[in-house]
Design a protein around this motif. Sequence first.
Motif, PDB file in Angstrom:
ATOM      1  N   UNK A  31      92.788  19.039  85.212  1.00 29.10           N
ATOM      2  CA  UNK A  31      91.895  18.851  84.073  1.00 29.10           C
ATOM      3  C   UNK A  31      92.743  18.905  82.813  1.00 29.10           C
ATOM      4  N   UNK A  41      95.608  28.635  72.876  1.00 28.33           N
ATOM      5  CA  UNK A  41      94.824  28.838  74.087  1.00 28.33           C
ATOM      6  C   UNK A  41      95.113  30.231  74.635  1.00 28.33           C
ATOM      7  N   UNK A  43      94.711  32.529  78.042  1.00 30.75           N
ATOM      8  CA  UNK A  43      94.469  32.345  79.477  1.00 30.75           C
ATOM      9  C   UNK A  43      94.524  33.686  80.201  1.00 30.75           C
ATOM     10  N   UNK A  45      93.453  35.547  84.303  1.00 30.30           N
ATOM     11  CA  UNK A  45      93.151  35.207  85.694  1.00 30.30           C
ATOM     12  C   UNK A  45      92.871  36.483  86.467  1.00 30.30           C
ATOM     13  N   UNK A 122      90.169  24.939  93.176  1.00 25.62           N
ATOM     14  CA  UNK A 122      90.572  24.622  94.538  1.00 25.62           C
ATOM     15  C   UNK A 122      89.525  25.191  95.492  1.00 25.62           C
TER      16      UNK A 122
ATOM     17  N   UNK B  30      95.977  39.196  78.874  1.00 25.06           N
ATOM     18  CA  UNK B  30      95.897  37.750  78.832  1.00 25.06           C
ATOM     19  C   UNK B  30      97.179  37.251  78.188  1.00 25.06           C
ATOM     20  N   UNK B  31      97.385  35.960  78.269  1.00 21.80           N
ATOM     21  CA  UNK B  31      98.535  35.339  77.624  1.00 21.80           C
ATOM     22  C   UNK B  31      98.016  34.281  76.669  1.00 21.80           C
ATOM     23  N   UNK B  32      98.848  33.863  75.730  1.00 27.11           N
ATOM     24  CA  UNK B  32      98.437  32.740  74.900  1.00 27.11           C
ATOM     25  C   UNK B  32      99.455  31.617  75.029  1.00 27.11           C
ATOM     26  N   UNK B  43      95.774  21.454  83.198  1.00 25.78           N
ATOM     27  CA  UNK B  43      95.692  22.664  84.026  1.00 25.78           C
ATOM     28  C   UNK B  43      95.310  22.304  85.456  1.00 25.78           C
ATOM     29  N   UNK B  44      95.942  22.983  86.382  1.00 27.96           N
ATOM     30  CA  UNK B  44      95.663  22.744  87.798  1.00 27.96           C
ATOM     31  C   UNK B  44      95.856  24.040  88.552  1.00 27.96           C
ATOM     32  N   UNK B  45      95.164  24.222  89.650  1.00 26.37           N
ATOM     33  CA  UNK B  45      95.163  25.506  90.358  1.00 26.37           C
ATOM     34  C   UNK B  45      95.081  25.264  91.860  1.00 26.37           C
ATOM     35  N   UNK B  46      95.957  25.929  92.603  1.00 27.58           N
ATOM     36  CA  UNK B  46      95.933  25.833  94.061  1.00 27.58           C
ATOM     37  C   UNK B  46      96.098  27.209  94.672  1.00 27.58           C
ATOM     38  N   UNK B  86     100.225  30.966  85.840  1.00 25.88           N
ATOM     39  CA  UNK B  86      99.646  32.267  86.152  1.00 25.88           C
ATOM     40  C   UNK B  86      99.686  32.438  87.665  1.00 25.88           C
ATOM     41  N   UNK B  87      99.901  33.659  88.105  1.00 30.51           N
ATOM     42  CA  UNK B  87     100.048  33.964  89.527  1.00 30.51           C
ATOM     43  C   UNK B  87      99.101  35.076  89.917  1.00 30.51           C
ATOM     44  N   UNK B  88      98.207  34.808  90.877  1.00 29.47           N
ATOM     45  CA  UNK B  88      97.444  35.894  91.505  1.00 29.47           C
ATOM     46  C   UNK B  88      98.022  36.124  92.879  1.00 29.47           C
ATOM     47  N   UNK B 121      98.570  36.715  85.234  1.00 30.22           N
ATOM     48  CA  UNK B 121      97.895  36.601  86.513  1.00 30.22           C
ATOM     49  C   UNK B 121      97.292  37.914  86.939  1.00 30.22           C
ATOM     50  N   UNK B 122      97.344  38.175  88.241  1.00 30.24           N
ATOM     51  CA  UNK B 122      96.666  39.353  88.777  1.00 30.24           C
ATOM     52  C   UNK B 122      97.382  39.784  90.050  1.00 30.24           C
ATOM     53  N   UNK B 123      97.332  41.074  90.334  1.00 27.56           N
ATOM     54  CA  UNK B 123      97.870  41.595  91.594  1.00 27.56           C
ATOM     55  C   UNK B 123      96.766  42.431  92.229  1.00 27.56           C
ATOM     56  N   UNK B 133      97.433  32.445  94.488  1.00 31.86           N
ATOM     57  CA  UNK B 133      96.831  31.405  93.666  1.00 31.86           C
ATOM     58  C   UNK B 133      97.709  31.209  92.448  1.00 31.86           C
ATOM     59  N   UNK B 135      98.013  28.975  88.903  1.00 38.22           N
ATOM     60  CA  UNK B 135      97.469  28.046  87.920  1.00 38.22           C
ATOM     61  C   UNK B 135      98.634  27.565  87.075  1.00 38.22           C
TER      62      UNK B 135
END
Lengths: 329, 329
Positions: A31, A41, A43, A45, A122, B30-32, B43-46, B86-88, B121-123, B133, B135
């Motif tokens: 997107x 922005x 962001x 998660x 996803x 958060x980050x900016x 932006x894309x997320x897998x 970003x990393x979860x 991200x998140x842990x 995940x 992003x």
Amino acid sequence: VKFSERTLIEEILAPLANPADGSLGLTDDAAFIACAPGRDLVVTQDTLIGSVHFRDQDPAAEIARKSLRVNLSDLAAKGAEPVAYLLSLALPDGVERAWAEDFAAGLRSDQDEFGIALYGGDTVRSPGHVMVTVTACGTVPRGKMVRRAGARAGELIYVSGTIGDGAFGLAALNGGTPAIDALDARARDELAGRFLIPRPRLELAPALRAHASAAMDISDGLAGDLALLAAASRVTVEVDLCRVPLSPPAAAAIAAEPDLLIRAVTGGDDYEIVCTVPEARASAFEAAAGAAGIAVSRIGVVTGGEGPPVFRDSAGRPVRFEQASFSHF
Amino acid sequence: VKFSERTLIEEILAPLANPADGSLGLTDDAAFIACAPGRDLVVTQDTLIGSVHFRDQDPAAEIARKSLRVNLSDLAAKGAEPVAYLLSLALPDGVERAWAEDFAAGLRSDQDEFGIALYGGDTVRSPGHVMVTVTACGTVPRGKMVRRAGARAGELIYVSGTIGDGAFGLAALNGGTPAIDALDARARDELAGRFLIPRPRLELAPALRAHASAAMDISDGLAGDLALLAAASRVTVEVDLCRVPLSPPAAAAIAAEPDLLIRAVTGGDDYEIVCTVPEARASAFEAAAGAAGIAVSRIGVVTGGEGPPVFRDSAGRPVRFEQASFSHF
């Protein structure tokens, strides 16, 4: 999973996206987000996993709403206005279409309430529990994201709303805490609702941008999160425990069992905001918060030096906590 | 997990972030991302899950690199330049610190190679397998994200690199496909490497922005993904199977077992790019791709009307596939 990935995307998730925006109606691999000039922005998660962050039997709409709201809470604390989110949804075999539709309905109602839209993500098969990762994107005026690392000695510490309801709500759902089990059903439901569906304080974002030097949302307990804010800012803080705002049900439980105050202050899932405000801006901050409809309470002060937060009881004695914060592992 | 969340964040993940950028060194909620004027964020997320998308025993660095690269592949196909991710990371009990350090080392090498940095991200704790995940965020000049839905009748269809190596690599790892098992060890390793560590074609992004009308990365098989591109563009396509580019090991396996060509075209994990280019721009596109060091092959044409892609064998006969694409459920 008892329906196709294509069904999930095209029939259940795509209606949450607006084909006219950068989501392209979920018809693309990515997107785009058109940043307005002069804005950054923001962001964030968060991942929620069945059996860890929610119970597998929780209603799908609640799981969806909590997944979105914990991210919106981060945006709120950073002073950001929501724009878009990405959703990664991992579903185990056996999930029915009706479950996915309820999940989407939960997202729909919160999207409408908080002004954010689905832009992508996803969908995958899970070998175990339902897992949800949400990435939320918001915007702030350039350079205006409210950070953890901005608190200065002499500033006042505020929290929004009430503290401890999330932890007490979990206790109400699980049972086994006599003073909470003894509350009437309505009070227990009120607490449980705070745990299951947190309320992101997005209305407070403009007041934070205008007046707060540092802010974060309280997800892992006031004591632990305030320690993180203080450490990031290289200051320490003093909190008057008797100033920590409590909801009527939480206050009733603590009146019956005073040690529960510790759980209120160290438990997680408040999703309120803690921030520091220069004394000269305190009345303007309080006025802005009030105008936005968010109660804020002054609970302490930032002091010089470094070290863990000091919590004092009504006699001024420091109170020690065994564990200041929820650990994720 | 045999180390604290704080250790994971502060000692293992934070070194992947640059404290001077909007990641704030992973010290905030958060980050900016400061968007340059006149650019859109892409932006894309897998999500990748152990036992579904990788084997639990795969090396941590490979899991990390694949997780990042599948997202970079999406950015490449959209013509975007990587900026931040970003990393979860969900880790089950029993994960050793050395595993997490290897995971971070894999990210580090790919960050350096592809010019992207960790922003947040998140842990969390996983009740089952490792789950990742990512992003990924990139930028394009405003309005210039290359979409799926841009192909027009008469355009030429190109793919980058070679097709089928990912699916053949998985077969090489699993065994049981005689023509692939019969390849020498070096050839099998080459194929396995394509499956385990895909190569995002970021060098092709400028050529795509300049010349392609539509593009996507091939993650679920050329046939199925091209069907998605055609459907989004409301066109159909014709592909000459004999023009589909094959690596030497894949070509050797297909020479021994011709039906494997079907698996090459319908298997997943290529992470090559398929795009359509107006005929008048074909030579400029080929020159730009060549200058960027990426082989591209013209495999077919976009035709009018709607319908599934038509694949023709060397005699011009249409070939039917039982299943055009990998389904995630």
